[in-house]
Design a protein around this motif. Sequence first.
Motif, PDB file in Angstrom:
ATOM      1  N   GLY A 128       2.409   9.047  -6.563  1.00 22.08           N
ATOM      2  CA  GLY A 128       3.023  10.275  -6.083  1.00 22.08           C
ATOM      3  C   GLY A 128       2.638  10.525  -4.645  1.00 22.08           C
ATOM      4  O   GLY A 128       1.674   9.938  -4.136  1.00 22.08           O
ATOM      5  N   ILE A 129       3.368  11.417  -3.995  1.00 22.65           N
ATOM      6  CA  ILE A 129       3.134  11.680  -2.573  1.00 22.65           C
ATOM      7  C   ILE A 129       2.211  12.874  -2.366  1.00 22.65           C
ATOM      8  O   ILE A 129       1.974  13.298  -1.243  1.00 22.65           O
ATOM      9  CB  ILE A 129       4.490  11.887  -1.860  1.00 22.65           C
ATOM     10  CG1 ILE A 129       4.368  11.598  -0.357  1.00 22.65           C
ATOM     11  CG2 ILE A 129       5.063  13.286  -2.152  1.00 22.65           C
ATOM     12  CD1 ILE A 129       5.695  11.371   0.334  1.00 22.65           C
ATOM     13  N   ASP A 130       1.639  13.369  -3.471  1.00 20.10           N
ATOM     14  CA  ASP A 130       0.744  14.528  -3.408  1.00 20.10           C
ATOM     15  C   ASP A 130      -0.531  14.283  -4.214  1.00 20.10           C
ATOM     16  O   ASP A 130      -1.204  15.215  -4.620  1.00 20.10           O
ATOM     17  CB  ASP A 130       1.490  15.752  -3.960  1.00 20.10           C
ATOM     18  CG  ASP A 130       0.789  17.065  -3.660  1.00 20.10           C
ATOM     19  OD1 ASP A 130       0.147  17.179  -2.605  1.00 20.10           O
ATOM     20  OD2 ASP A 130       0.879  17.995  -4.491  1.00 20.10           O
ATOM     21  N   ASP A 131      -0.849  12.979  -4.440  1.00 22.66           N
ATOM     22  CA  ASP A 131      -2.009  12.677  -5.289  1.00 22.66           C
ATOM     23  C   ASP A 131      -3.248  12.298  -4.486  1.00 22.66           C
ATOM     24  O   ASP A 131      -4.270  11.920  -5.055  1.00 22.66           O
ATOM     25  CB  ASP A 131      -1.672  11.565  -6.288  1.00 22.66           C
ATOM     26  CG  ASP A 131      -1.239  10.263  -5.618  1.00 22.66           C
ATOM     27  OD1 ASP A 131      -1.318  10.183  -4.370  1.00 22.66           O
ATOM     28  OD2 ASP A 131      -0.816   9.341  -6.331  1.00 22.66           O
ATOM     29  N   HIS A 132      -3.162  12.375  -3.145  1.00 19.64           N
ATOM     30  CA  HIS A 132      -4.306  12.162  -2.253  1.00 19.64           C
ATOM     31  C   HIS A 132      -4.912  10.761  -2.379  1.00 19.64           C
ATOM     32  O   HIS A 132      -6.118  10.572  -2.148  1.00 19.64           O
ATOM     33  CB  HIS A 132      -5.392  13.207  -2.489  1.00 19.64           C
ATOM     34  CG  HIS A 132      -4.881  14.626  -2.524  1.00 19.64           C
ATOM     35  ND1 HIS A 132      -3.819  15.045  -1.744  1.00 19.64           N
ATOM     36  CD2 HIS A 132      -5.275  15.703  -3.256  1.00 19.64           C
ATOM     37  CE1 HIS A 132      -3.594  16.325  -1.979  1.00 19.64           C
ATOM     38  NE2 HIS A 132      -4.457  16.750  -2.890  1.00 19.64           N
ATOM     39  N   SER A 133      -4.088   9.784  -2.746  1.00 20.54           N
ATOM     40  CA  SER A 133      -4.580   8.418  -2.843  1.00 20.54           C
ATOM     41  C   SER A 133      -3.472   7.430  -2.492  1.00 20.54           C
ATOM     42  O   SER A 133      -2.283   7.780  -2.486  1.00 20.54           O
ATOM     43  CB  SER A 133      -5.118   8.122  -4.248  1.00 20.54           C
ATOM     44  OG  SER A 133      -4.068   8.171  -5.200  1.00 20.54           O
ATOM     45  N   LEU A 134      -3.877   6.203  -2.191  1.00 22.57           N
ATOM     46  CA  LEU A 134      -2.957   5.104  -1.934  1.00 22.57           C
ATOM     47  C   LEU A 134      -2.963   4.169  -3.141  1.00 22.57           C
ATOM     48  O   LEU A 134      -4.026   3.866  -3.698  1.00 22.57           O
ATOM     49  CB  LEU A 134      -3.391   4.320  -0.692  1.00 22.57           C
ATOM     50  CG  LEU A 134      -3.480   5.107   0.619  1.00 22.57           C
ATOM     51  CD1 LEU A 134      -4.142   4.254   1.699  1.00 22.57           C
ATOM     52  CD2 LEU A 134      -2.103   5.575   1.079  1.00 22.57           C
ATOM     53  N   ASP A 135      -1.784   3.745  -3.559  1.00 24.25           N
ATOM     54  CA  ASP A 135      -1.663   2.730  -4.607  1.00 24.25           C
ATOM     55  C   ASP A 135      -1.541   1.369  -3.939  1.00 24.25           C
ATOM     56  O   ASP A 135      -0.610   1.139  -3.161  1.00 24.25           O
ATOM     57  CB  ASP A 135      -0.430   2.991  -5.473  1.00 24.25           C
ATOM     58  CG  ASP A 135      -0.673   4.039  -6.526  1.00 24.25           C
ATOM     59  OD1 ASP A 135      -1.077   3.663  -7.636  1.00 24.25           O
ATOM     60  OD2 ASP A 135      -0.465   5.236  -6.239  1.00 24.25           O
ATOM     61  N   ILE A 174       0.880  -1.168   0.000  1.00 21.65           N
ATOM     62  CA  ILE A 174       0.000   0.000   0.000  1.00 21.65           C
ATOM     63  C   ILE A 174       0.914   1.213   0.000  1.00 21.65           C
ATOM     64  O   ILE A 174       1.540   1.539   1.010  1.00 21.65           O
ATOM     65  CB  ILE A 174      -0.931  -0.012   1.224  1.00 21.65           C
ATOM     66  CG1 ILE A 174      -1.793  -1.290   1.218  1.00 21.65           C
ATOM     67  CG2 ILE A 174      -1.801   1.240   1.253  1.00 21.65           C
ATOM     68  CD1 ILE A 174      -2.573  -1.505   2.491  1.00 21.65           C
ATOM     69  N   GLY A 175       1.024   1.861  -1.140  1.00 23.33           N
ATOM     70  CA  GLY A 175       2.005   2.923  -1.308  1.00 23.33           C
ATOM     71  C   GLY A 175       1.411   4.315  -1.182  1.00 23.33           C
ATOM     72  O   GLY A 175       0.351   4.600  -1.744  1.00 23.33           O
ATOM     73  N   ASN A 176       2.114   5.172  -0.466  1.00 22.82           N
ATOM     74  CA  ASN A 176       1.746   6.588  -0.370  1.00 22.82           C
ATOM     75  C   ASN A 176       2.673   7.440  -1.224  1.00 22.82           C
ATOM     76  O   ASN A 176       2.229   8.361  -1.905  1.00 22.82           O
ATOM     77  CB  ASN A 176       1.808   7.058   1.080  1.00 22.82           C
ATOM     78  CG  ASN A 176       1.638   8.559   1.212  1.00 22.82           C
ATOM     79  OD1 ASN A 176       0.597   9.100   0.855  1.00 22.82           O
ATOM     80  ND2 ASN A 176       2.664   9.245   1.698  1.00 22.82           N
ATOM     81  N   GLY A 177       3.969   7.150  -1.192  1.00 23.63           N
ATOM     82  CA  GLY A 177       4.941   7.909  -1.960  1.00 23.63           C
ATOM     83  C   GLY A 177       5.108   7.354  -3.360  1.00 23.63           C
ATOM     84  O   GLY A 177       4.212   6.708  -3.909  1.00 23.63           O
ATOM     85  N   ARG A 178       6.286   7.596  -3.938  1.00 28.29           N
ATOM     86  CA  ARG A 178       6.552   7.105  -5.295  1.00 28.29           C
ATOM     87  C   ARG A 178       7.535   5.941  -5.299  1.00 28.29           C
ATOM     88  O   ARG A 178       7.436   5.052  -6.143  1.00 28.29           O
ATOM     89  CB  ARG A 178       7.075   8.241  -6.170  1.00 28.29           C
ATOM     90  CG  ARG A 178       7.382   7.790  -7.595  1.00 28.29           C
ATOM     91  CD  ARG A 178       7.453   8.938  -8.559  1.00 28.29           C
ATOM     92  NE  ARG A 178       7.757   8.487  -9.909  1.00 28.29           N
ATOM     93  CZ  ARG A 178       6.881   7.944 -10.743  1.00 28.29           C
ATOM     94  NH1 ARG A 178       5.632   7.767 -10.352  1.00 28.29           N
ATOM     95  NH2 ARG A 178       7.232   7.565 -11.964  1.00 28.29           N
ATOM     96  N   TYR A 179       8.479   5.919  -4.359  1.00 29.51           N
ATOM     97  CA  TYR A 179       9.539   4.916  -4.391  1.00 29.51           C
ATOM     98  C   TYR A 179       9.538   4.064  -3.127  1.00 29.51           C
ATOM     99  O   TYR A 179       9.094   4.484  -2.056  1.00 29.51           O
ATOM    100  CB  TYR A 179      10.908   5.596  -4.524  1.00 29.51           C
ATOM    101  CG  TYR A 179      11.107   6.304  -5.840  1.00 29.51           C
ATOM    102  CD1 TYR A 179      11.452   5.599  -6.985  1.00 29.51           C
ATOM    103  CD2 TYR A 179      10.948   7.681  -5.939  1.00 29.51           C
ATOM    104  CE1 TYR A 179      11.635   6.246  -8.203  1.00 29.51           C
ATOM    105  CE2 TYR A 179      11.126   8.339  -7.143  1.00 29.51           C
ATOM    106  CZ  TYR A 179      11.468   7.612  -8.274  1.00 29.51           C
ATOM    107  OH  TYR A 179      11.639   8.257  -9.464  1.00 29.51           O
ATOM    108  N   TYR A 180      10.092   2.858  -3.260  1.00 29.62           N
ATOM    109  CA  TYR A 180      10.274   1.955  -2.129  1.00 29.62           C
ATOM    110  C   TYR A 180      11.406   0.996  -2.478  1.00 29.62           C
ATOM    111  O   TYR A 180      11.766   0.830  -3.665  1.00 29.62           O
ATOM    112  CB  TYR A 180       8.990   1.158  -1.839  1.00 29.62           C
ATOM    113  CG  TYR A 180       8.702   0.092  -2.884  1.00 29.62           C
ATOM    114  CD1 TYR A 180       8.962  -1.248  -2.631  1.00 29.62           C
ATOM    115  CD2 TYR A 180       8.211   0.441  -4.145  1.00 29.62           C
ATOM    116  CE1 TYR A 180       8.733  -2.218  -3.607  1.00 29.62           C
ATOM    117  CE2 TYR A 180       7.978  -0.513  -5.107  1.00 29.62           C
ATOM    118  CZ  TYR A 180       8.238  -1.845  -4.835  1.00 29.62           C
ATOM    119  OH  TYR A 180       8.015  -2.797  -5.799  1.00 29.62           O
ATOM    120  N   GLY A 181      11.990   0.388  -1.452  1.00 34.95           N
ATOM    121  CA  GLY A 181      12.979  -0.671  -1.674  1.00 34.95           C
ATOM    122  C   GLY A 181      14.212  -0.237  -2.428  1.00 34.95           C
ATOM    123  O   GLY A 181      14.769  -1.006  -3.212  1.00 34.95           O
TER     124      GLY A 181
END
Length: 310
Positions: free
Chosen positions: A219-226, A202-209
């Motif tokens: 994106g971290i400003d798109d008001h949604s979770l991926d 469940i991603g809030n930002g753009r990058y992980y790992g």
Amino acid sequence: MASTSRFTRVALVVNAASRTGSEAYDEAHRRLSELGVAPDVAYPVRDPARLGDVLDSVTADGCDLVVVGGGDGTLSTAIDHLARHDMALGVLPLGTANDLARTLQVPAEIGAACETIANGKLVDIDVGGMGDQTFCNVASIGLAVGVTRALTPGLKRRLGPLAYPVATMRAYRQHRPFTTYLDFPDGDHESIRVDDTIAVAIGNGRYYGGGNVISPDSGIDDHSLDVYVIPRGTARERIGVVRRVRDGSFVDHDHVIHVTTARIRLRADPEQPINLDGEVVASTPQEFVVHRNALDVLVPEDSTAAAHDG
């Protein structure tokens, strides 16, 4: 040379136990002072267990700019304590992955990061929420938890970013699939069940790992979770997904379930531990939300990661 007119009291908090923290503390203090953002209070935190207490002290002290140095785990802890307060965050990326800094386009070099804090622009970012805890990058269950546990401090010191693929291989050998249940309290999607799951994120930002993209449009400003779920599938399907992980296009693979939402309830059978930004902190079931514009952060003037919506 920057002025301190927009901030009346500045705190510097550095996780001196992070990968490069002990050397970075003195350099950051000196460089910020040269740039006109001299810390009024400064803490080199050598015991990570004290980090929360230090941040609470800084919050109570009336600081309106808190410069935090460390990896994504340190920054996630900082966001837990700073979000929804009337203060700004300055980021000094001192970890192995530095995914939040990558999302915000904050430079990795300490001097350039200090320049961003002195001369950058203020934006507000979304923060993910799970109960009373927050996360900036990603919450995950399954394989990512095994990777986190395999990422020992010694492995990260020896290999740096290369520790992630090594830890992933170790975790995959020990992983056991599970059944995932996704429910959407706002009614924007039908409930989803996925058998034989190997990973949920469940991603809030753009990058992980260490620089993998959560999804092409994240994106971290798109008001949604991926949200994505990866079933085990065949070896060919797994290889097809792995080949597309780096740029996030794996979410378009037929084998992957991907949705965006502002609120989701996650269950698993058997119960699964949950990783928030590199720290295993809870277990399923849990509900996740996005807190819109929850934190002000300093980013480079040319950063396109977020805006200031107020």
